[in-house]
Design an enzyme around this catalytic site. Structure first.
Site, mmCIF file in Angstrom:
data_model
loop_
_atom_site.group_PDB
_atom_site.id
_atom_site.type_symbol
_atom_site.label_atom_id
_atom_site.label_comp_id
_atom_site.label_asym_id
_atom_site.label_seq_id
_atom_site.Cartn_x
_atom_site.Cartn_y
_atom_site.Cartn_z
ATOM 1 N N HIS A 263 0.834 -1.205 0.000
ATOM 2 C CA HIS A 263 0.000 0.000 0.000
ATOM 3 C C HIS A 263 0.872 1.259 0.000
ATOM 4 O O HIS A 263 0.612 2.212 -0.738
ATOM 5 C CB HIS A 263 -0.912 0.019 1.228
ATOM 6 C CG HIS A 263 -1.962 -1.038 1.236
ATOM 7 N ND1 HIS A 263 -2.855 -1.214 0.207
ATOM 8 C CD2 HIS A 263 -2.275 -1.986 2.165
ATOM 9 C CE1 HIS A 263 -3.681 -2.212 0.498
ATOM 10 N NE2 HIS A 263 -3.340 -2.695 1.671
ATOM 11 N N HIS B 233 -1.838 -1.080 13.585
ATOM 12 C CA HIS B 233 -1.278 0.022 12.800
ATOM 13 C C HIS B 233 -0.844 1.109 13.768
ATOM 14 O O HIS B 233 -1.390 1.243 14.862
ATOM 15 C CB HIS B 233 -2.284 0.540 11.774
ATOM 16 C CG HIS B 233 -2.357 -0.315 10.550
ATOM 17 N ND1 HIS B 233 -1.626 -0.064 9.414
ATOM 18 C CD2 HIS B 233 -3.046 -1.459 10.304
ATOM 19 C CE1 HIS B 233 -1.867 -0.998 8.514
ATOM 20 N NE2 HIS B 233 -2.727 -1.860 9.025
#
EC number: 4.1.3.39
Length: 358
Positions: free
Chosen positions: A28, A209
């Site tokens: 990503h 995250h």
């Protein structure tokens, strides 16, 4: 102070399996643009450092190559076929999101050398995964159920979803903080709720995250409540502010006596000498990624929101806050531009948009 410390769980001797994400979630941050040769180089370095499980696919997993999710430089089969034969001790895993990846693609991934699969659903939609989980077990793969955006379901609700995944055949169930939104108490509550309903032999994992800088603290909180698998990414290469930085987490584990079997100094060298030089931008907690964590927005939305901001003239931070308010989830990337366009229209900016397009 000593009384407080005595109440903390003693994690010395606890065995934890580390799962690296830099060649999947890291896609990503690289806009899916990692060449096969670089994929192999990174995987071999991780393998040499003792990382036991390495995820290798398009950022959106099997079936991810698409207009909506972006086109990688190679197919998943090409990546897997190049990486898997080079591994001396590590196993290669893949991500599969039902509705995006298919069982045929899972079979192909297995044929190319993948031996573990993460079957990922939204935290309230485990019932979309039974066929994929069952097929993975039929293939003999290490099979993981992965409950994304876990902050959007309360502990009891998440436990029910995890139990469904176990019933379908998942050997491990993950609490997945896709937005980097949770705090340690949130993680503890969800892992404890899962541990209370799952069989003793079913493992629990945590995927974090770093959008609020809590990746390491949250991972330790998960271990304290019984998690035995932790995802991270070397140098934090991943969506948003990145995943839990694996080499930093490993240093904390070594300090606490948690056993991983991974060589800290070798992993530090991989981060500094291999991963950082390949970054297109420094993966860190910046204004927009911090907004992801604060507003509870899916981390993968970051670069999409930045592109929409450039096109429509609405600040990315404000787009992300609106996406959080609307509770947008993974798979709704197409709604980011729609949201930005609506905001631009409300602000009278659409004339500027048409001029930019011209």
């Amino acid at each position: 102070m000593s009384a407080t410390r005595s109440m903390e769980p003693d994690l010395r001797g606890r065995k934890v399996l580390l799962h690296d994400m830099c060649l999947r979630d890291g896609m990503h941050a690289k806009r899916e643009q990692i060449p096969v040769e670089q994929m192999v180089k990174v995987a071999m370095a991780l393998d040499a450092a003792g990382v036991p499980l390495i995820q290798v696919t398009h950022g959106a997993g099997l079936g991810g190559n698409s207009l909506q999710h972006g086109f990688a430089l190679a197919s998943n089969e090409a990546y897997l076929s190049a990486v898997a034969p080079k591994m001396k001790q590590a196993k290669v895993s893949v991500l599969l999101i039902p509705g995006l990846g298919t069982m045929r693609e899972l079979q192909s991934a297995y044929n190319c050398g993948a031996r573990s699969v993460t079957v990922a659903t939204h935290c309230t939609e485990a019932d979309t995964a039974p066929q994929h989980i069952a097929y993975a077990r039929k293939l003999g793969m290490d099979t993981v159920g992965f409950l994304m955006m876990a902050h959007l379901n309360d502990p009891e609700g998440l436990a029910k979803q995890g139990k469904l995944m176990e019933d379908y055949g998942a050997q491990t169930v993950y609490v997945t903080d896709s937005a980097g939104y949770m705090l340690p108490a949130d993680v503890r509550a969800r892992v404890a709720a899962l541990r209370a309903v799952l069989k003793p032999e079913t493992e629990i994992g945590f995927h974090g995250h770093h959008n609020l800088g809590m990746g390491i603290a949250n991972s330790i909180a998960a271990i304290e409540e019984g998690a035995s698998r932790i995802d991270g990414s070397v140098a934090g290469l991943g969506a948003g502010a990145g995943n839990t930085p694996l080499e930093v987490f490993l240093a904390v584990c070594d300090r606490m006596g948690i056993e991983t079997g991974v060589d800290l100094f070798k992993l530090m060298d991989v981060a500094e000498d291999v991963i950082v030089p390949m970054m297109d931008h420094l993966v860190r907690v910046d204004r927009e990624s911090l907004t992801l964590g604060f507003a509870g927005v899916y981390s993968t939305f970051l670069l999409h929101a930045k592109r929409a901001a450039a096109r429509f003239g609405v600040p990315a931070r404000e787009i992300l806050v609106e996406l959080g308010r609307r509770k947008m989830i993974g798979g709704q990337e197409d709604m980011i531009e729609d949201t930005a366009m609506s905001m631009a229209k409300e602000r009278g900016l659409l004339k500027d948009v048409s001029r930019k397009a011209a």
